[in-house]
Design a protein around this motif. Sequence first.
Motif, mmCIF file in Angstrom:
data_model
loop_
_atom_site.group_PDB
_atom_site.id
_atom_site.type_symbol
_atom_site.label_atom_id
_atom_site.label_comp_id
_atom_site.label_asym_id
_atom_site.label_seq_id
_atom_site.Cartn_x
_atom_site.Cartn_y
_atom_site.Cartn_z
ATOM 1 N N GLY A 61 9.037 -5.901 -5.724
ATOM 2 C CA GLY A 61 8.541 -6.088 -4.371
ATOM 3 C C GLY A 61 7.364 -5.209 -4.017
ATOM 4 O O GLY A 61 6.839 -5.278 -2.914
ATOM 5 N N TRP A 62 6.929 -4.395 -4.940
ATOM 6 C CA TRP A 62 5.805 -3.501 -4.695
ATOM 7 C C TRP A 62 4.531 -4.122 -5.214
ATOM 8 O O TRP A 62 4.498 -4.711 -6.281
ATOM 9 N N SER A 63 3.467 -3.999 -4.465
ATOM 10 C CA SER A 63 2.159 -4.447 -4.938
ATOM 11 C C SER A 63 1.193 -3.273 -4.801
ATOM 12 O O SER A 63 1.337 -2.439 -3.900
ATOM 13 N N PRO A 64 0.217 -3.186 -5.695
ATOM 14 C CA PRO A 64 -0.715 -2.064 -5.635
ATOM 15 C C PRO A 64 -1.435 -2.027 -4.290
ATOM 16 O O PRO A 64 -1.755 -3.060 -3.702
ATOM 17 N N TRP A 65 -1.684 -0.829 -3.787
ATOM 18 C CA TRP A 65 -2.355 -0.634 -2.509
ATOM 19 C C TRP A 65 -3.714 -0.007 -2.776
ATOM 20 O O TRP A 65 -3.832 0.968 -3.527
ATOM 21 N N ASN A 66 -4.737 -0.556 -2.153
ATOM 22 C CA ASN A 66 -6.103 -0.068 -2.386
ATOM 23 C C ASN A 66 -6.483 1.088 -1.469
ATOM 24 O O ASN A 66 -7.619 1.541 -1.481
ATOM 25 N N GLY A 67 -5.578 1.562 -0.647
ATOM 26 C CA GLY A 67 -5.850 2.702 0.215
ATOM 27 C C GLY A 67 -6.468 2.310 1.559
ATOM 28 O O GLY A 67 -6.740 3.164 2.395
#
Length: 72
Positions: A61-67
């Motif tokens: 359920g986690w997706s990379p976050w670009n900040g």
Amino acid sequence: MDDLNALSISTFGKSLRVALHPTKRIIGRDVYEMAFIYDADGTLVELLNWSGRLEHEVGDGWSPWNGEGFVL
């Protein structure tokens, strides 16, 4: 739980108290029944019962976050 409580009463003369009734939890692909009890001395004890394994892969359920995206 009833059998465990009956054993505690017959062995120690003390009953067990339920802190959290059994619920199903998925950890990875494994399915467990989980409960918490207080033993005869009042110590919190976690009980786990393995119920089975899921056939399909479970995503985290986690997706990379670009900040970006937080408002300050």
